[in-house]
Write a protein that holds these residues in place. Structure first.
Motif, PDB file in Angstrom:
ATOM      1  N   SER A 144       5.082   0.350   4.902  1.00  0.00           N
ATOM      2  CA  SER A 144       5.289  -1.070   5.181  1.00  0.00           C
ATOM      3  C   SER A 144       4.556  -1.337   6.480  1.00  0.00           C
ATOM      4  O   SER A 144       4.476  -0.471   7.354  1.00  0.00           O
ATOM      5  CB  SER A 144       6.770  -1.401   5.353  1.00  0.00           C
ATOM      6  OG  SER A 144       7.442  -1.302   4.128  1.00  0.00           O
ATOM      7  N   PHE A 145       4.022  -2.550   6.616  1.00  0.00           N
ATOM      8  CA  PHE A 145       3.159  -2.870   7.754  1.00  0.00           C
ATOM      9  C   PHE A 145       3.654  -4.123   8.447  1.00  0.00           C
ATOM     10  O   PHE A 145       3.932  -5.124   7.800  1.00  0.00           O
ATOM     11  CB  PHE A 145       1.726  -3.066   7.245  1.00  0.00           C
ATOM     12  CG  PHE A 145       0.735  -3.536   8.264  1.00  0.00           C
ATOM     13  CD1 PHE A 145       0.616  -2.925   9.496  1.00  0.00           C
ATOM     14  CD2 PHE A 145      -0.099  -4.606   7.982  1.00  0.00           C
ATOM     15  CE1 PHE A 145      -0.320  -3.354  10.428  1.00  0.00           C
ATOM     16  CE2 PHE A 145      -1.040  -5.042   8.890  1.00  0.00           C
ATOM     17  CZ  PHE A 145      -1.145  -4.418  10.121  1.00  0.00           C
ATOM     18  N   GLU A 154      -6.940  -0.169   5.300  1.00  0.00           N
ATOM     19  CA  GLU A 154      -6.620   1.192   4.864  1.00  0.00           C
ATOM     20  C   GLU A 154      -5.390   1.223   3.959  1.00  0.00           C
ATOM     21  O   GLU A 154      -5.336   1.982   2.997  1.00  0.00           O
ATOM     22  CB  GLU A 154      -6.391   2.123   6.065  1.00  0.00           C
ATOM     23  CG  GLU A 154      -7.647   2.479   6.809  1.00  0.00           C
ATOM     24  CD  GLU A 154      -8.644   3.249   5.944  1.00  0.00           C
ATOM     25  OE1 GLU A 154      -8.278   4.298   5.375  1.00  0.00           O
ATOM     26  OE2 GLU A 154      -9.787   2.781   5.800  1.00  0.00           O
ATOM     27  N   LEU A 155      -4.402   0.400   4.294  1.00  0.00           N
ATOM     28  CA  LEU A 155      -3.171   0.370   3.514  1.00  0.00           C
ATOM     29  C   LEU A 155      -3.302  -0.491   2.260  1.00  0.00           C
ATOM     30  O   LEU A 155      -2.539  -0.329   1.315  1.00  0.00           O
ATOM     31  CB  LEU A 155      -2.016  -0.143   4.377  1.00  0.00           C
ATOM     32  CG  LEU A 155      -1.658   0.721   5.590  1.00  0.00           C
ATOM     33  CD1 LEU A 155      -0.627   0.013   6.458  1.00  0.00           C
ATOM     34  CD2 LEU A 155      -1.164   2.095   5.166  1.00  0.00           C
ATOM     35  N   GLU A 180       4.061  -6.680   4.214  1.00  0.00           N
ATOM     36  CA  GLU A 180       4.073  -6.156   2.844  1.00  0.00           C
ATOM     37  C   GLU A 180       4.314  -4.648   2.832  1.00  0.00           C
ATOM     38  O   GLU A 180       4.223  -3.977   3.861  1.00  0.00           O
ATOM     39  CB  GLU A 180       2.752  -6.465   2.142  1.00  0.00           C
ATOM     40  CG  GLU A 180       2.507  -7.946   1.926  1.00  0.00           C
ATOM     41  CD  GLU A 180       1.197  -8.241   1.211  1.00  0.00           C
ATOM     42  OE1 GLU A 180       1.087  -9.361   0.683  1.00  0.00           O
ATOM     43  OE2 GLU A 180       0.289  -7.375   1.168  1.00  0.00           O
ATOM     44  N   THR A 181       4.594  -4.147   1.651  1.00  0.00           N
ATOM     45  CA  THR A 181       4.796  -2.720   1.417  1.00  0.00           C
ATOM     46  C   THR A 181       3.807  -2.284   0.341  1.00  0.00           C
ATOM     47  O   THR A 181       3.580  -3.012  -0.624  1.00  0.00           O
ATOM     48  CB  THR A 181       6.245  -2.444   0.963  1.00  0.00           C
ATOM     49  OG1 THR A 181       7.132  -2.861   2.011  1.00  0.00           O
ATOM     50  CG2 THR A 181       6.480  -0.972   0.668  1.00  0.00           C
ATOM     51  N   TYR A 192      -0.832  10.913   6.675  1.00  0.00           N
ATOM     52  CA  TYR A 192       0.453  10.539   6.063  1.00  0.00           C
ATOM     53  C   TYR A 192       0.338  10.524   4.549  1.00  0.00           C
ATOM     54  O   TYR A 192       1.265  10.973   3.859  1.00  0.00           O
ATOM     55  CB  TYR A 192       0.928   9.176   6.576  1.00  0.00           C
ATOM     56  CG  TYR A 192       1.642   9.289   7.913  1.00  0.00           C
ATOM     57  CD1 TYR A 192       3.011   9.500   7.976  1.00  0.00           C
ATOM     58  CD2 TYR A 192       0.929   9.194   9.106  1.00  0.00           C
ATOM     59  CE1 TYR A 192       3.667   9.623   9.202  1.00  0.00           C
ATOM     60  CE2 TYR A 192       1.566   9.305  10.320  1.00  0.00           C
ATOM     61  CZ  TYR A 192       2.937   9.516  10.370  1.00  0.00           C
ATOM     62  OH  TYR A 192       3.582   9.641  11.576  1.00  0.00           O
ATOM     63  N   ARG A 193      -0.752  10.047   4.030  1.00  0.00           N
ATOM     64  CA  ARG A 193      -0.932  10.029   2.568  1.00  0.00           C
ATOM     65  C   ARG A 193      -1.002  11.433   1.988  1.00  0.00           C
ATOM     66  O   ARG A 193      -0.548  11.675   0.881  1.00  0.00           O
ATOM     67  CB  ARG A 193      -2.202   9.252   2.206  1.00  0.00           C
ATOM     68  CG  ARG A 193      -1.976   7.755   2.241  1.00  0.00           C
ATOM     69  CD  ARG A 193      -2.978   7.041   1.357  1.00  0.00           C
ATOM     70  NE  ARG A 193      -2.567   5.660   1.184  1.00  0.00           N
ATOM     71  CZ  ARG A 193      -3.233   4.616   1.657  1.00  0.00           C
ATOM     72  NH1 ARG A 193      -4.366   4.773   2.306  1.00  0.00           N
ATOM     73  NH2 ARG A 193      -2.773   3.394   1.453  1.00  0.00           N
ATOM     74  N   SER A 194      -1.572  12.347   2.739  1.00  0.00           N
ATOM     75  CA  SER A 194      -1.704  13.733   2.245  1.00  0.00           C
ATOM     76  C   SER A 194      -0.420  14.520   2.408  1.00  0.00           C
ATOM     77  O   SER A 194      -0.314  15.632   1.866  1.00  0.00           O
ATOM     78  CB  SER A 194      -2.843  14.437   2.983  1.00  0.00           C
ATOM     79  OG  SER A 194      -2.459  14.692   4.333  1.00  0.00           O
ATOM     80  N   GLY A 195       0.545  13.981   3.158  1.00  0.00           N
ATOM     81  CA  GLY A 195       1.816  14.665   3.369  1.00  0.00           C
ATOM     82  C   GLY A 195       1.760  15.697   4.472  1.00  0.00           C
ATOM     83  O   GLY A 195       2.676  16.513   4.601  1.00  0.00           O
ATOM     84  N   LYS A 196       0.716  15.677   5.288  1.00  0.00           N
ATOM     85  CA  LYS A 196       0.558  16.659   6.360  1.00  0.00           C
ATOM     86  C   LYS A 196       1.385  16.319   7.606  1.00  0.00           C
ATOM     87  O   LYS A 196       1.459  17.112   8.520  1.00  0.00           O
ATOM     88  CB  LYS A 196      -0.915  16.812   6.741  1.00  0.00           C
ATOM     89  CG  LYS A 196      -1.755  17.429   5.639  1.00  0.00           C
ATOM     90  CD  LYS A 196      -3.183  17.568   6.063  1.00  0.00           C
ATOM     91  CE  LYS A 196      -4.016  18.147   4.929  1.00  0.00           C
ATOM     92  NZ  LYS A 196      -5.440  18.273   5.288  1.00  0.00           N
TER      93      LYS A 196
END
Length: 164
Positions: A121-122, A106-107, A113-114, A159-163
């Motif tokens: 970062s994971f 997904e990332l 890595e970032t 998190y990607r959507s900023g919700k």
């Protein structure tokens, strides 16, 4: 361009003075000094580590020796959100490997890595102390429990959507 590097060096010296003044400059404070640098920047910027070494009198090689020994220290900037997947026994048995694989997919990055956008970062960690909630992932300071592949995908999407 030289002006920026001089300004950057001056800023590092100023920040180093502040850090050392607040913590102390003795060799036994190497770990807290490094932790403070990382708290401020999410990683250990080389100019600042060198400035702290100069300000404290602790050899730069000693600071890097400590920083490379302990896995808590990073040498690259961290993403806005640090995503940690627990790989402890309870989480492992409950499917942490699958959760980790889904997160990586997904990332679009591997452990350590970032993402290119600097958002995530994971990393995999030994234990998050939530064994009864396995498998778990921590994003920033928030724990997500009893995860499935679809829940992980939804969390990252939020998190990607900023919700969040």
């Amino acid at each position: 361009m030289a002006q920026n590097s001089i300004g950057g060096a001056q800023a590092a010296v100023s920040e180093a003075r502040d850090i050392v003044a607040g913590i102390g400059g003795e060799p036994e404070f190497a770990i807290p000094l490094l932790q403070e640098i990382q708290r401020r920047h999410t990683y250990l910027p080389q100019p600042l580590v060198e400035a702290v070494a100069a300000e404290s009198g602790i050899p730069v090689a000693s600071l890097y020796g400590v920083a490379t020994f302990y896995s808590q220290f990073r040498f690259k900037p961290q993403g806005t959100y640090l995503v940690r997947v627990c790989k402890g026994t309870a989480c492992h048995v409950a499917g942490a490997e699958i959760i980790g694989a889904v997160l990586a997919q997904e990332l679009g990055i591997k452990e350590g890595e970032t993402t290119a956008d600097g958002l995530f970062s994971f990393e995999k960690v030994s234990c998050l102390g939530c064994c009864s909630l396995a498998p778990v992932v921590m994003v920033g300071d928030k724990i997500y429990a009893k995860l499935t592949s679809s829940k992980v995908k939804s969390i990252i999407k939020e998190y990607r959507s900023g919700k969040v």
